[in-house]
Motif scaffolding. Structure first.
Motif, PDB file in Angstrom:
ATOM      1  N   VAL A  22       1.188   3.674  -4.654  1.00  0.00           N
ATOM      2  CA  VAL A  22       0.248   4.657  -5.179  1.00  0.00           C
ATOM      3  C   VAL A  22      -0.122   5.588  -4.039  1.00  0.00           C
ATOM      4  O   VAL A  22      -0.547   5.134  -2.968  1.00  0.00           O
ATOM      5  N   ARG A  23       0.062   6.899  -4.232  1.00  0.00           N
ATOM      6  CA  ARG A  23      -0.272   7.880  -3.206  1.00  0.00           C
ATOM      7  C   ARG A  23      -1.324   8.843  -3.726  1.00  0.00           C
ATOM      8  O   ARG A  23      -1.233   9.316  -4.872  1.00  0.00           O
ATOM      9  N   LEU A  24      -2.321   9.116  -2.908  1.00  0.00           N
ATOM     10  CA  LEU A  24      -3.380  10.064  -3.223  1.00  0.00           C
ATOM     11  C   LEU A  24      -3.246  11.247  -2.263  1.00  0.00           C
ATOM     12  O   LEU A  24      -3.334  11.067  -1.046  1.00  0.00           O
ATOM     13  N   ARG A  25      -2.951  12.416  -2.844  1.00  0.00           N
ATOM     14  CA  ARG A  25      -2.720  13.640  -2.050  1.00  0.00           C
ATOM     15  C   ARG A  25      -1.655  13.408  -0.978  1.00  0.00           C
ATOM     16  O   ARG A  25      -1.786  13.853   0.161  1.00  0.00           O
ATOM     17  N   GLY A  26      -0.620  12.674  -1.338  1.00  0.00           N
ATOM     18  CA  GLY A  26       0.499  12.440  -0.448  1.00  0.00           C
ATOM     19  C   GLY A  26       0.358  11.250   0.479  1.00  0.00           C
ATOM     20  O   GLY A  26       1.311  10.888   1.178  1.00  0.00           O
ATOM     21  N   ARG A  27      -0.815  10.633   0.524  1.00  0.00           N
ATOM     22  CA  ARG A  27      -1.066   9.507   1.429  1.00  0.00           C
ATOM     23  C   ARG A  27      -1.111   8.214   0.626  1.00  0.00           C
ATOM     24  O   ARG A  27      -1.831   8.111  -0.365  1.00  0.00           O
ATOM     25  N   GLU A  28      -0.333   7.214   1.055  1.00  0.00           N
ATOM     26  CA  GLU A  28      -0.302   5.938   0.343  1.00  0.00           C
ATOM     27  C   GLU A  28      -1.641   5.228   0.482  1.00  0.00           C
ATOM     28  O   GLU A  28      -2.225   5.163   1.571  1.00  0.00           O
ATOM     29  N   ILE A  29      -2.119   4.702  -0.628  1.00  0.00           N
ATOM     30  CA  ILE A  29      -3.411   4.020  -0.641  1.00  0.00           C
ATOM     31  C   ILE A  29      -3.255   2.646  -1.279  1.00  0.00           C
ATOM     32  O   ILE A  29      -2.288   2.372  -1.991  1.00  0.00           O
ATOM     33  N   ALA A  30      -4.232   1.781  -1.034  1.00  0.00           N
ATOM     34  CA  ALA A  30      -4.291   0.454  -1.651  1.00  0.00           C
ATOM     35  C   ALA A  30      -5.357   0.467  -2.741  1.00  0.00           C
ATOM     36  O   ALA A  30      -6.475   0.941  -2.517  1.00  0.00           O
ATOM     37  N   VAL A  31      -4.990  -0.032  -3.913  1.00  0.00           N
ATOM     38  CA  VAL A  31      -5.960  -0.151  -5.014  1.00  0.00           C
ATOM     39  C   VAL A  31      -5.944  -1.596  -5.509  1.00  0.00           C
ATOM     40  O   VAL A  31      -5.836  -1.869  -6.698  1.00  0.00           O
ATOM     41  N   ASP A  32      -6.062  -2.533  -4.559  1.00  0.00           N
ATOM     42  CA  ASP A  32      -5.950  -3.944  -4.905  1.00  0.00           C
ATOM     43  C   ASP A  32      -7.249  -4.550  -5.421  1.00  0.00           C
ATOM     44  O   ASP A  32      -7.261  -5.697  -5.878  1.00  0.00           O
ATOM     45  N   THR A  33      -8.358  -3.799  -5.353  1.00  0.00           N
ATOM     46  CA  THR A  33      -9.629  -4.249  -5.928  1.00  0.00           C
ATOM     47  C   THR A  33     -10.317  -3.040  -6.554  1.00  0.00           C
ATOM     48  O   THR A  33     -10.071  -1.901  -6.155  1.00  0.00           O
TER      49      THR A  33
END
Length: 518
Positions: free
Chosen positions: A314-325
């Motif tokens: 998952v990338r937000l504005r091109g930057r990979e992010i963690a959405v594990d919680t």
């Protein structure tokens, strides 16, 4: 078939604690017809039906069923006249079997004076055969799905051999296939002379099944007319009291030239979703459609950190992010409006203000104390923006209508100023006026640059707001339908109602074809 009206209610008035719920309302429905009773929450529909069912006594007015007056205002008196009602809040006992629920308080006894469960199961099975559904009468009710419990409620009403059958939101928990079965049954009993009074917020259902409609607004009778003589736009106008065009598509430009606001690549959960990928741009409304069990809600839960992600990025504005919680998803600016607002979106025992402030307590707290003035000002502003109908923010959420409860859920997350809103069935179970306002609000949020993921089984709303539509099936992305294709479905049709109907048919066909191919 009997002649004359099945139900004739004249000049019915009813007040509760000084609040006038009904004002001299006249309502009449005939044998051999399906009569839709329409209106927003608070219009008086439930009140007049509960008066017909004998739950309430009117303050003024007369009631007759097949020409016989209902002088004793009790459910038993209404039942003796042949009136059966399926309430929106189901009146079933989970610990009893299906058959025991169907014949509760009307059981046949054996020669020894014991309840004859075998007879109840036999008769219940016959009722389900009439409905065309396969449910084991001996199963404990609590083991059934919500849709199966709704069908059990319908069988219970049928067991009373009703000549007037009242259905309040009967399809709210049914799948598309179960709804088709119910409609076929209703058409059959209509042909046999039964009077069906049908209440639903789903406009497409009313136009598909009803012969006539009566509209109430603010406790008053507005109109009674043949469905064939009304357009959907006219119906909405009668219900809300003003002309609206919420379900017509509109031109909405989305800049897709830059880096997407959100990119999802190969997203998989424990079971669903399965390898789903898409991009969402700022200001875009991305619709998610699919048949029952397609994995739409599972996708929403994975994106918002509720269900674990097995694979994908998952990338937000091109930057990979963690959405594990959920906490991490919210911190990244991703908020979920859940499908079940009552159990997952609200604390019904708390007031509006307390619910809305939940997401921003850190921002309105100073030196360990909540800034009440700042918090109340924020809530008042959001209530005004969303047009929440309540006396004040101190009103208990459990006392609000479904539409206003949904607006409180929206207000709660708008207070947190997310960049991306994932809306799972945001218009389900709310009246047409609230649907119109929610659709308009979604469009406004997109205009402000938010990315919207709009999950819905309500095809008119899905078509009205979506810039693109993704179709899921068994957790996989089966098809993407772009803006031009959606508009092309009805490009050669001038009449607005026909345009909406043609687009709905095309989308339903596309979903079915994608599911069959998948």
């Amino acid at each position: 078939m009997p002649a004359g009206p099945a139900v004739d209610m004249q000049s019915i008035s009813k007040a509760f604690g000084g609040v006038q719920a009904l004002r001299e309302v006249t309502f009449s429905a005939d044998f051999g017809e399906i009569h839709a009773l329409m209106g927003e929450n608070g219009a008086g529909k439930s009140t007049i039906l509960k008066i017909l069912r004998g739950v309430y006594a009117p303050d003024a007015g007369t009631i007759a069923v097949d020409g016989r007056p209902l002088a004793e205002h009790t459910p038993d008196a209404a039942r003796r006249l042949g009136v059966a009602m399926i309430f929106q809040e189901m009146s079933l006992i989970p610990s009893l079997t299906v058959a025991q629920n169907v014949f509760l308080a009307r059981e046949k006894l054996t020669g020894l004076g014991l309840i004859d469960d075998v007879d109840a199961q036999r008769r219940t099975r016959a009722l389900f055969d009439q409905l065309g559904v396969d449910i084991d009468p001996g199963t404990e009710l609590g083991r059934l799905s919500t849709g199966q419990r709704q069908l059990t409620e319908i069988a219970k009403a049928l067991s009373q051999e009703a000549r007037v059958l009242v259905l309040d939101e009967p399809t709210s928990a049914l799948s598309a296939a179960e709804t088709r079965v119910l409609f076929a049954f209703l058409r059959r009993i209509r042909s046999e002379g039964v009077c069906v009074i049908y209440v639903s917020h789903r406009m497409e259902e009313v136009f598909a099944i009803a012969d006539r409609t009566t509209v109430l607004r603010d406790g008053r009778h507005v109109i009674t007319a043949r469905i064939a003589d009304l357009t959907m736009d006219q119906m909405v106008q009668h219900i809300v009291g003003r002309r609206v065009g919420a379900f017509a598509r509109r031109d909405h430009a989305v800049d897709r030239g830059g880096v997407p606001l959100l990119e999802v690549e190969g997203l998989s959960g424990a079971v669903k979703p399965n390898g789903v990928g898409f991009a969402l741009h700022a200001g875009e409304i991305l619709g998610i459609g699919g048949l029952l069990g397609s994995g739409r809600s599972e996708l929403a839960r994975a994106l918002c950190g509720i269900d674990p992600i097995r694979a994908g990025r998952v990338r937000l504005r091109g930057r990979e992010i963690a959405v594990d919680t959920p906490r991490r998803a919210i911190a990244q600016g991703i908020a979920l409006i859940p499908e079940d607002r009552v159990r997952q979106g609200l604390i019904l025992q708390h007031d509006i203000g307390a619910n809305v402030r939940l997401t921003v307590l850190d921002h309105i707290t100073r030196t360990g104390f909540v800034d009440d003035r700042r918090g109340r000002s924020l809530v008042d502003d959001l209530m005004g923006k969303l047009r929440v109908k309540a006396k004040s923010q101190d009103t208990r959420v459990g006392n609000l209508s479904g539409g206003n409860q949904q607006k409180v859920v929206l207000a709660k997350w708008l207070a947190a100023t997310p960049d991306i809103l994932v809306l799972d069935e945001p218009t389900a179970g709310v009246d047409i006026g609230s649907k119109v306002e929610i659709v308009e609000l979604i469009r406004l949020m997109a205009d402000e640059g938010k990315g919207i993921i709009f999950i819905s089984s309500e095809l008119p709303e899905l078509l009205a707001v979506s810039d693109r539509i993704l179709i899921l099936g068994d957790g996989r992305l089966l098809r993407e339908i772009d803006h031009d294709e959606i508009d092309g479905w009805s490009a050669d049709i001038a009449e607005p109602e026909a345009r909406i109907a043609a687009s709905e048919h095309a989308l339903q066909l596309a979903m079915q074809q994608a599911a069959d191919h998948g």
